[in-house]
Each structure stands twice: as C-alpha cells, then as structure tokens.
Write a protein that holds these residues in place. Structure first.
Motif, PDB file in Angstrom:
ATOM      1  N   THR A   1     -10.610  -5.547   8.264  1.00  0.00           N
ATOM      2  CA  THR A   1     -11.714  -4.912   8.992  1.00  0.00           C
ATOM      3  C   THR A   1     -12.405  -3.829   8.182  1.00  0.00           C
ATOM      4  O   THR A   1     -13.581  -3.527   8.415  1.00  0.00           O
ATOM      5  CB  THR A   1     -11.203  -4.291  10.303  1.00  0.00           C
ATOM      6  OG1 THR A   1     -10.202  -3.298   9.996  1.00  0.00           O
ATOM      7  CG2 THR A   1     -10.603  -5.354  11.199  1.00  0.00           C
ATOM      8  N   THR A   2     -11.721  -3.234   7.202  1.00  0.00           N
ATOM      9  CA  THR A   2     -12.327  -2.136   6.443  1.00  0.00           C
ATOM     10  C   THR A   2     -13.473  -2.595   5.564  1.00  0.00           C
ATOM     11  O   THR A   2     -14.362  -1.801   5.259  1.00  0.00           O
ATOM     12  CB  THR A   2     -11.276  -1.443   5.558  1.00  0.00           C
ATOM     13  OG1 THR A   2     -10.707  -2.402   4.662  1.00  0.00           O
ATOM     14  CG2 THR A   2     -10.183  -0.820   6.401  1.00  0.00           C
TER      15      THR A   2
ATOM     16  N   ARG B   1      -2.043   2.522  -2.679  1.00  0.00           N
ATOM     17  CA  ARG B   1      -1.579   2.424  -1.296  1.00  0.00           C
ATOM     18  C   ARG B   1      -1.160   3.780  -0.740  1.00  0.00           C
ATOM     19  O   ARG B   1      -1.237   4.017   0.471  1.00  0.00           O
ATOM     20  CB  ARG B   1      -0.409   1.446  -1.195  1.00  0.00           C
ATOM     21  CG  ARG B   1      -0.796   0.001  -1.401  1.00  0.00           C
ATOM     22  CD  ARG B   1       0.343  -0.927  -1.051  1.00  0.00           C
ATOM     23  NE  ARG B   1       0.603  -0.944   0.391  1.00  0.00           N
ATOM     24  CZ  ARG B   1       1.544  -1.677   0.959  1.00  0.00           C
ATOM     25  NH1 ARG B   1       2.342  -2.437   0.202  1.00  0.00           N
ATOM     26  NH2 ARG B   1       1.723  -1.652   2.265  1.00  0.00           N
TER      27      ARG B   1
ATOM     28  N   THR C   1     -16.988   2.667   4.701  1.00  0.00           N
ATOM     29  CA  THR C   1     -16.143   3.818   5.029  1.00  0.00           C
ATOM     30  C   THR C   1     -16.683   5.085   4.373  1.00  0.00           C
ATOM     31  O   THR C   1     -16.651   6.159   4.945  1.00  0.00           O
ATOM     32  CB  THR C   1     -14.700   3.570   4.529  1.00  0.00           C
ATOM     33  OG1 THR C   1     -14.227   2.349   5.104  1.00  0.00           O
ATOM     34  CG2 THR C   1     -13.775   4.698   4.940  1.00  0.00           C
TER      35      THR C   1
ATOM     36  N   HIS D   1     -15.861   1.062   0.592  1.00  0.00           N
ATOM     37  CA  HIS D   1     -14.964   0.559   1.633  1.00  0.00           C
ATOM     38  C   HIS D   1     -13.633   1.297   1.650  1.00  0.00           C
ATOM     39  O   HIS D   1     -12.680   0.850   2.293  1.00  0.00           O
ATOM     40  CB  HIS D   1     -14.727  -0.939   1.438  1.00  0.00           C
ATOM     41  CG  HIS D   1     -15.958  -1.764   1.641  1.00  0.00           C
ATOM     42  ND1 HIS D   1     -16.675  -1.764   2.810  1.00  0.00           N
ATOM     43  CD2 HIS D   1     -16.610  -2.620   0.809  1.00  0.00           C
ATOM     44  CE1 HIS D   1     -17.712  -2.580   2.702  1.00  0.00           C
ATOM     45  NE2 HIS D   1     -17.696  -3.104   1.503  1.00  0.00           N
ATOM     46  N   GLY D   2     -13.577   2.418   0.924  1.00  0.00           N
ATOM     47  CA  GLY D   2     -12.401   3.277   1.003  1.00  0.00           C
ATOM     48  C   GLY D   2     -11.221   2.816   0.193  1.00  0.00           C
ATOM     49  O   GLY D   2     -10.082   3.185   0.503  1.00  0.00           O
TER      50      GLY D   2
ATOM     51  N   ARG E   1      -4.129  -0.105   5.577  1.00  0.00           N
ATOM     52  CA  ARG E   1      -3.606  -0.253   6.930  1.00  0.00           C
ATOM     53  C   ARG E   1      -4.445  -1.218   7.757  1.00  0.00           C
ATOM     54  O   ARG E   1      -3.934  -2.110   8.419  1.00  0.00           O
ATOM     55  CB  ARG E   1      -3.567   1.118   7.624  1.00  0.00           C
ATOM     56  CG  ARG E   1      -2.967   1.066   9.037  1.00  0.00           C
ATOM     57  CD  ARG E   1      -3.069   2.403   9.739  1.00  0.00           C
ATOM     58  NE  ARG E   1      -4.445   2.750  10.055  1.00  0.00           N
ATOM     59  CZ  ARG E   1      -5.099   3.777   9.527  1.00  0.00           C
ATOM     60  NH1 ARG E   1      -4.492   4.578   8.648  1.00  0.00           N
ATOM     61  NH2 ARG E   1      -6.357   4.032   9.854  1.00  0.00           N
ATOM     62  N   ASP E   2      -5.753  -1.010   7.731  1.00  0.00           N
ATOM     63  CA  ASP E   2      -6.635  -1.820   8.571  1.00  0.00           C
ATOM     64  C   ASP E   2      -7.005  -3.161   7.958  1.00  0.00           C
ATOM     65  O   ASP E   2      -7.510  -4.045   8.647  1.00  0.00           O
ATOM     66  CB  ASP E   2      -7.915  -1.031   8.883  1.00  0.00           C
ATOM     67  CG  ASP E   2      -7.621   0.227   9.678  1.00  0.00           C
ATOM     68  OD1 ASP E   2      -6.541   0.284  10.289  1.00  0.00           O
ATOM     69  OD2 ASP E   2      -8.457   1.143   9.675  1.00  0.00           O
TER      70      ASP E   2
ATOM     71  N   HIS F   1      -4.949   5.104   2.652  1.00  0.00           N
ATOM     72  CA  HIS F   1      -4.157   4.572   3.762  1.00  0.00           C
ATOM     73  C   HIS F   1      -4.980   3.682   4.681  1.00  0.00           C
ATOM     74  O   HIS F   1      -4.504   2.622   5.105  1.00  0.00           O
ATOM     75  CB  HIS F   1      -3.554   5.741   4.569  1.00  0.00           C
ATOM     76  CG  HIS F   1      -2.663   6.624   3.768  1.00  0.00           C
ATOM     77  ND1 HIS F   1      -1.415   6.227   3.342  1.00  0.00           N
ATOM     78  CD2 HIS F   1      -2.839   7.894   3.297  1.00  0.00           C
ATOM     79  CE1 HIS F   1      -0.848   7.212   2.659  1.00  0.00           C
ATOM     80  NE2 HIS F   1      -1.689   8.232   2.613  1.00  0.00           N
ATOM     81  N   ARG F   2      -6.193   4.090   5.009  1.00  0.00           N
ATOM     82  CA  ARG F   2      -6.967   3.324   5.984  1.00  0.00           C
ATOM     83  C   ARG F   2      -7.264   1.924   5.463  1.00  0.00           C
ATOM     84  O   ARG F   2      -7.148   0.946   6.206  1.00  0.00           O
ATOM     85  CB  ARG F   2      -8.273   4.045   6.318  1.00  0.00           C
ATOM     86  CG  ARG F   2      -9.091   3.272   7.342  1.00  0.00           C
ATOM     87  CD  ARG F   2     -10.411   3.921   7.646  1.00  0.00           C
ATOM     88  NE  ARG F   2     -11.185   3.065   8.530  1.00  0.00           N
ATOM     89  CZ  ARG F   2     -12.437   3.292   8.867  1.00  0.00           C
ATOM     90  NH1 ARG F   2     -13.073   4.351   8.395  1.00  0.00           N
ATOM     91  NH2 ARG F   2     -13.075   2.464   9.676  1.00  0.00           N
ATOM     92  N   PHE F   3      -7.650   1.831   4.190  1.00  0.00           N
ATOM     93  CA  PHE F   3      -7.978   0.519   3.641  1.00  0.00           C
ATOM     94  C   PHE F   3      -6.781  -0.420   3.709  1.00  0.00           C
ATOM     95  O   PHE F   3      -6.896  -1.566   4.159  1.00  0.00           O
ATOM     96  CB  PHE F   3      -8.454   0.651   2.198  1.00  0.00           C
ATOM     97  CG  PHE F   3      -8.624  -0.677   1.504  1.00  0.00           C
ATOM     98  CD1 PHE F   3      -9.712  -1.497   1.783  1.00  0.00           C
ATOM     99  CD2 PHE F   3      -7.671  -1.136   0.593  1.00  0.00           C
ATOM    100  CE1 PHE F   3      -9.855  -2.729   1.164  1.00  0.00           C
ATOM    101  CE2 PHE F   3      -7.818  -2.362  -0.042  1.00  0.00           C
ATOM    102  CZ  PHE F   3      -8.905  -3.166   0.252  1.00  0.00           C
TER     103      PHE F   3
END
Length: 500
Positions: free
Chosen positions: A490-491, A478, A496, A338-339, A486-487, A482-484
């Motif tokens: 939903t991640t 962190r 991912t 999941h990133g 940030r989102d 970033h995507r994990f």
C-alpha cells in the motif's frame, strides 16, 4: 530550422510539476524512444560485443543476436503493461513491491537496478574518456590509467551537469548524440556491403537450429543480452512524458525493435566484409574481439571517415552515461517519495524540476567507484563490468514475473490480457531467470574473467557480493523505514514524502 524538441513541446500541453515535483510533459514519444536507445549505447555495445559473439558461434552471430532479443522483447511487454497500470518513475521498484511485497521490491527492483547502473557508469565513463583522448590525438594519455581516470571523472561531471538541468535539455542533447551513432553505424554497414569482395549475406546466418552445442549457444545469447540492456531507463521518465502511462510503454517496445534492426544490419555487414577467419581483419581473430568496429572502420570507410566511427563510440558512451543518471536519480526519487530511502533523494530543484540531490549523488558515486576500482586493479574493474549480466537477468526476470503475478486475477478477461500480461511475460521471466542461473554457473569458474579468490571466479564474487551487500543494506533500511516495510504494497500506491 526549429529545434525538434521545441517544436515537439509546443504541440503538447504546458509542462507542469507532477506529484513528485518533476516537470510533466517534457518529452513525447520521439524523445522517450531517443532516451531509451541512447541508454543502450548502441555504437559502443555492438563494437565491444560482436567480436566475442563471433568468436563463439562464427557466422551465426546474427542468429545469436536475434535469439538474445527474444527474452528482451518479452520483458518489454511486461514493462509496458505494468507501466500502463502503474506509471511511476520508480518502475521496477514500485511494480515488484506491488506484486511481491516491500522486501523483494526494495532489493531486486531498487538495489539491484541501481548497483548495475552504477557499475555500468564506471565502464561507460572509462570508455568515453579513452576514445576522447584518442580522438584528440593524445595516444600516450589514452594508454595512461591516471589520465583516463581523470578524464572519465571530468566526463561524469559534464553529463551530471546536463542531467541536473532537466530532462528537456537531456533529450535535446540525446537527439544529436543518437543521430550521430545511428548515422555512423548505417554508413559503416552500407560501405561494407559495397566493398569489392564482400560476401553475399545468407539467411543461414539467422538459423537458430544451426548451433553446434548448447553451451556455445547459451554463452552467445547471454552476451547478446548485454547489448540490449538499458532501454528500460526511458520508462523512469514516464512522469515527465506526455501520456506517460501509454507513451513510455510504447517507446520501450519501439526502442528494442530499432535496436534489433540496427544490430542485425551491422552484424551482417561486418561478416560480409571481413568474414569469420581467425587471422587478419576476420571477426574470428581474438585480437579484434574487444573493439571490432575500430578494426574494420579504416579499411571499410578510409582513415578519415573512420574517425567518425571513433567519435560515434565516444558519444555513445557519453549518451548512455547521461541516460543512466536520468534513470537512477528518478528511481531513487520514487523510493524516497514512497518512504523507502532518506528524504534527501526526494528533493527537487525548484527551477529545473529535477531530483537535484539524487543526480549529484549518482554522479559523485560513479566517480568514486571508478577511482576505487582503478586503484584496486584494472582487472578488478573489468570483472566488475562483467558481473552486470548477473544483475540484469535478476531484475528483468523478477519484473517479468511480477507482471504475471500482479495481473493473475485478470488474465481470463480477454485473450489480449492472457497473452500480453500472462504468457509472454512468463516466458520472458523464466528465460531471464534461466540466464541468471547459467550466468552464475559460468561465473563461478575461476577462469571466467581476470580474477579469482580461493578457486571461485572474481566475477561471480562481485555479482553475488553486490546482491549480498543489498541484503545487508535491506536489513539496515528495515530498521529505519518502518512504515514502508510494515505496510508493504500500500505504501507505493501513494506518496509518503513530497519535495522539501
């Protein structure tokens, strides 16, 4: 006679890789329950805990075991309901992220769980090594710190190789190891009840209102929380279990009930045979508290059969080690998928369909941590083990409350949802967080455990330090994932990163 694992596998669908690359359908309900029970190490847990509980509350030890089970059962309902909704091998990481966001999910559902398991693995490898050397008659080596550490590292390497080869093999081994443990505990209990002079068990030993003061009650119940911890490791195998969204949750509840029955039977038998006197073989004797079964097994079973009890404790530690490796590697597989961790943790062995890198990583990390703590101080290692209770209460409580918060909009749909997704998990979560606060208060005392620093208990510093280190690791994560972060929620609803 056919292998029960093979027979079980033939009755289900053909195993196929899941979205993360794990081999689906590897085990059924029986295999999942076996993994859950094995991860608790029942023979080891009752051996090293029952004496201390009896020192605190005497013949009310069964009542403490029963009361300590209540928040565990309430939490198990939360795990079952969350698993039905989100069957992911990341379990607490995924669930708390969906409920409370990525920061809470990464820290309490990911870091705290993995650190608690890693510390527990150092203890289990040490116990398994000591008992193994004693069983082989190498008593001088069993008293040598260096010999025990080397043997523990070899034991870690052995169970890592089994976990590396797949859940199917791990479950097959666990059938044998768990069967030996339960047979030894039931045999001990039956023999203790049959001995001349054994007292008749009394229902008064289960009276929850007979505790003399709140302090002793709370301390005894907190000790009992430890001996139930670990059953949730079976849920990390949900993607490899047939009908994992349903069966893994069922196995969680069943395994906790089996544990309760086994522990109560053993406690009643030990108290009936030995009593709670502070002298001789009595359970109130402080000299017996560290391993009550080793003390009672020879007079109950005889010298020869007592070796079976030693073997049971040894394999109990090894079985729990194996399940810890299975659970930890799948937890980090999910985080990476999941990133939320480096891609390496998402690597799957092409033939064994296991998290290859994660399995080797945790085996090596446990070995390194054991050697490091041993080099620092044997007392330091003991205090590190004691701080696990703080971490357990933290992530169990958070997960139970995550169940309530996640399902908050559906609690009015039916009485069942209100009870099993709302009331019971809420009670379990609040109880666990109260246990966390009580544990932190007790551990702050410099007299708690074996070490202290500037008037603060070493156990508290290690527990709080583990969480503080998690916050620093979170801040580092962190900046990279970033995507994990940030989102957020939903991640964890999609993959991912897939296997390389």
């Amino acid at each position: 006679m056919p292998n029960p694992i093979d027979a079980e596998a033939r009755t289900g669908p053909v195993s196929t890789p899941t979205g993360k690359g794990l081999r689906g359908g590897s085990v059924g309900l029986l295999g999942a329950v076996t993994l859950g029970l094995s991860s608790v190490a029942p023979a080891y847990s009752i051996a090293v805990t029952l004496g201390f509980v009896t020192l605190i509350v005497g013949d009310l030890a069964p009542a403490a075991l029963l009361l300590g089970f209540v928040p565990i059962l309430l939490t198990a309902f939360a795990f079952r309901e969350l698993n039905r909704e989100m069957p992911d091998c990341g379990t607490t990481f995924v669930w708390t992220t969906r409920a409370f966001g990525p920061i809470v999910g990464w820290l309490t559902g990911g870091w705290v769980v993995q650190i608690a398991t890693l510390i527990a693995m150092t203890a289990l490898s040490q116990v398994g090594a000591t008992y193994l050397l004693q069983l082989l008659g190498l008593h001088s080596l069993a008293s040598s710190s260096a010999a025990v550490t080397i043997t523990a590292v070899v034991l870690l390497a052995a169970v890592t190789s089994i976990a590396y080869r797949g859940l199917h093999l791990a479950a097959s081994v666990q059938y044998v190891l768990l069967g030996l443990q339960l047979a030894a505990l039931l045999g001990f209990g039956a023999a203790a009840f049959a001995r001349d002079g054994a007292a008749t068990p009394s229902l008064a030993w289960l009276n929850p209102f007979a505790f003399g003061d709140l302090g002793s009650f709370a301390e005894a119940v907190l000790l009992c929380l430890f001996i139930y911890w670990g059953w949730d490791a079976l849920i990390t195998a949900n993607e490899e279990t047939r009908d994992g969204d349903r069966v893994a949750g069922q196995a969680a509840v069943i395994s906790t009930l089996v544990l309760l029955g086994t522990y109560l039977f053993t406690a009643f038998a030990a108290i009936s045979f030995a009593g709670t006197d502070a002298a001789g073989a009595g359970l109130g004797n402080p000299d017996n508290a560290a391993d009550i079964l080793s003390t009672l097994a020879p007079p109950v079973l005889g010298a020869a059969a007592a070796k079976v009890m030693e073997l049971a404790v040894c394999v109990s530690a090894a079985a729990a080690l194996l399940t810890c490796l299975v659970g930890s590697s799948r937890g980090t597989l999910s985080m990476a998928g999941h990133g939320a961790l480096p891609r390496a943790f998402a690597r799957i062995h092409p033939r064994h369909r296991t998290p290859a890198f994660g399995t080797l990583f945790f085996g090596a990390a446990a070995a390194c941590l054991l050697v490091l703590l041993r080099l620092v101080s044997v007392d330091f290692l003991g205090d590190a083990i004691l701080c696990i209770g703080l971490l357990i209460a933290c992530y169990y409580g958070t997960t139970a409350l995550a169940c309530v918060w996640y399902f908050r909009g559906r609690l009015r749909d039916s009485p069942r949802d209100l009870l099993l997704r709302g009331i019971l998990p809420l009670l379990g979560g609040l109880t666990m967080l109260a246990a966390f606060a009580r544990s932190a208060h007790d551990m702050y005392d410099p007299a708690y455990g074996s070490t202290s620093f500037h008037g603060i208990g070493g156990v508290f510093l290690l527990g709080a330090g583990a969480i503080a280190a998690g916050i620093l690791a979170l801040l580092t994560a962190r900046t990279r994932f970033h995507r994990f972060f940030r989102d957020g929620r939903t991640t964890v609803a999609e993959l991912t990163v897939t296997e390389d």
